[in-house]
Design an enzyme around this catalytic site. Sequence first.
Site, mmCIF file in Angstrom:
data_model
loop_
_atom_site.group_PDB
_atom_site.id
_atom_site.type_symbol
_atom_site.label_atom_id
_atom_site.label_comp_id
_atom_site.label_asym_id
_atom_site.label_seq_id
_atom_site.Cartn_x
_atom_site.Cartn_y
_atom_site.Cartn_z
ATOM 1 N N ASN A 1 -27.994 19.354 3.957
ATOM 2 C CA ASN A 1 -28.527 20.485 5.189
ATOM 3 C C ASN A 1 -26.987 21.246 4.590
ATOM 4 O OD1 ASN A 1 -28.989 22.634 6.744
ATOM 5 N ND2 ASN A 1 -28.659 21.507 8.181
ATOM 6 N N TRP A 2 -27.439 22.672 3.700
ATOM 7 C CA TRP A 2 -27.103 23.108 3.127
ATOM 8 C C TRP A 2 -26.103 25.320 4.211
ATOM 9 C CZ3 TRP A 2 -27.024 24.280 -3.163
ATOM 10 C CH2 TRP A 2 -27.018 23.404 -3.406
ATOM 11 N N LYS A 3 -27.870 24.355 4.894
ATOM 12 C CA LYS A 3 -27.506 25.946 5.950
ATOM 13 C C LYS A 3 -27.364 27.136 5.626
ATOM 14 C CE LYS A 3 -25.893 22.475 9.398
ATOM 15 N NZ LYS A 3 -24.715 22.282 10.747
ATOM 16 N N HIS B 1 -34.222 21.532 13.988
ATOM 17 C CA HIS B 1 -32.812 21.405 13.793
ATOM 18 C C HIS B 1 -31.832 21.432 14.707
ATOM 19 C CE1 HIS B 1 -28.112 21.903 12.686
ATOM 20 N NE2 HIS B 1 -28.499 21.062 11.804
ATOM 21 N N GLU C 1 -30.141 23.668 15.297
ATOM 22 C CA GLU C 1 -29.940 25.356 15.178
ATOM 23 C C GLU C 1 -31.165 25.820 15.653
ATOM 24 O OE1 GLU C 1 -27.137 25.073 11.616
ATOM 25 O OE2 GLU C 1 -25.430 23.863 13.099
ATOM 26 N N GLU D 1 -28.937 13.931 16.078
ATOM 27 C CA GLU D 1 -27.609 14.727 15.792
ATOM 28 C C GLU D 1 -27.220 15.364 17.102
ATOM 29 O OE1 GLU D 1 -27.787 16.527 11.332
ATOM 30 O OE2 GLU D 1 -29.618 18.120 12.477
ATOM 31 N N GLY E 1 -20.801 20.158 13.648
ATOM 32 C CA GLY E 1 -19.504 20.562 12.599
ATOM 33 C C GLY E 1 -18.337 20.915 13.730
ATOM 34 N N SER F 1 -21.156 16.365 11.886
ATOM 35 C CA SER F 1 -19.660 15.443 10.913
ATOM 36 C C SER F 1 -19.143 14.337 10.922
ATOM 37 C CB SER F 1 -18.278 15.600 12.467
ATOM 38 O OG SER F 1 -17.835 17.092 13.520
ATOM 39 N N GLY G 1 -23.956 18.356 7.180
ATOM 40 C CA GLY G 1 -24.063 19.942 7.152
ATOM 41 C C GLY G 1 -22.746 20.491 6.438
ATOM 42 N N GLY G 2 -21.556 20.549 6.536
ATOM 43 C CA GLY G 2 -20.067 21.054 6.090
ATOM 44 C C GLY G 2 -20.222 20.454 4.675
#
Length: 258
Positions: free
Chosen positions: A9-11, A95, A97, A167, A173, A213, A234-235
């Site tokens: 997920n590149w956000k 998600h 977010e 999640e 993150g 993470s 993610g990251g």
Amino acid sequence: MRKPIIAGNWKMHKTVTESLNLVRQLTMELKDVKDADIVICPVFTALHAVGQAVDGSNIRLGAQNLFWEEQGAFTGEISALMLKDVHCEYVIIGHSERRNIFKETNEDVNRKIKAALQAGLLPIVCVGERLEERKSDKTFEVVHEQVHGALEDLSADDLESIIIAYEPVWAIGTGVNASPKQAQEVHAYIRKIIADNFGKNAADVLRIQYGGSVKAENIAELISQPDIDGALVGGASLKVELFAGIIKNALPENKDAE
Ligand code: PGA
């Protein structure tokens, strides 16, 4: 055995040029991977170009959100058909977010899932508790409500096209992942909800990703748990060596618990 599925997920990261740069490296680095499904979810503006770049490779394209209407006066939104048009096969829905910053409800998530399925997209449906909910022992209650709300009115057949991502919000993150034991406990619980509502077969084939993470260093132990079938990253999906490291360590030879 369920095939592992690792999604990046590149956000809200990367321009078209930067996205193409990353995806070209990924296609080379991961070209020999056969035993895991690999999905990348860039920003909307990069989907078309990235879709062309992954064409013919073992990397599939996903979006990070959609709106449930097909078209119309919905400024700023994008439909399932528009995602199909640029060759998306997957779409992340609900998600944390989206839920926390953009106030998406379980009902919104349910409508989005139905629109995605209708268009032939495979939804990656995210659920997970916040830190205060975990601390007050509400994890199972929250996950139960989210799973039920998301899947309302769906059939066992629909479930074959759905991936669930557990999640925990406190792990996203933060560098602090859920322990394999904590994650397994919730994954097993989600699978039980599916078995109770859609039957054992639907539960057996459902793939449940863990997210929060995830790194190359922790994926092997996470995925060795019986109910963890992949990761939503993610990251670490933004750097070729980190994402490739996760995928290599997630391959079935690490799934020794089954
Ligand atoms: P993270 O994000 O890997 O950066 O923790 C996961 C996610 O939000 O899907």
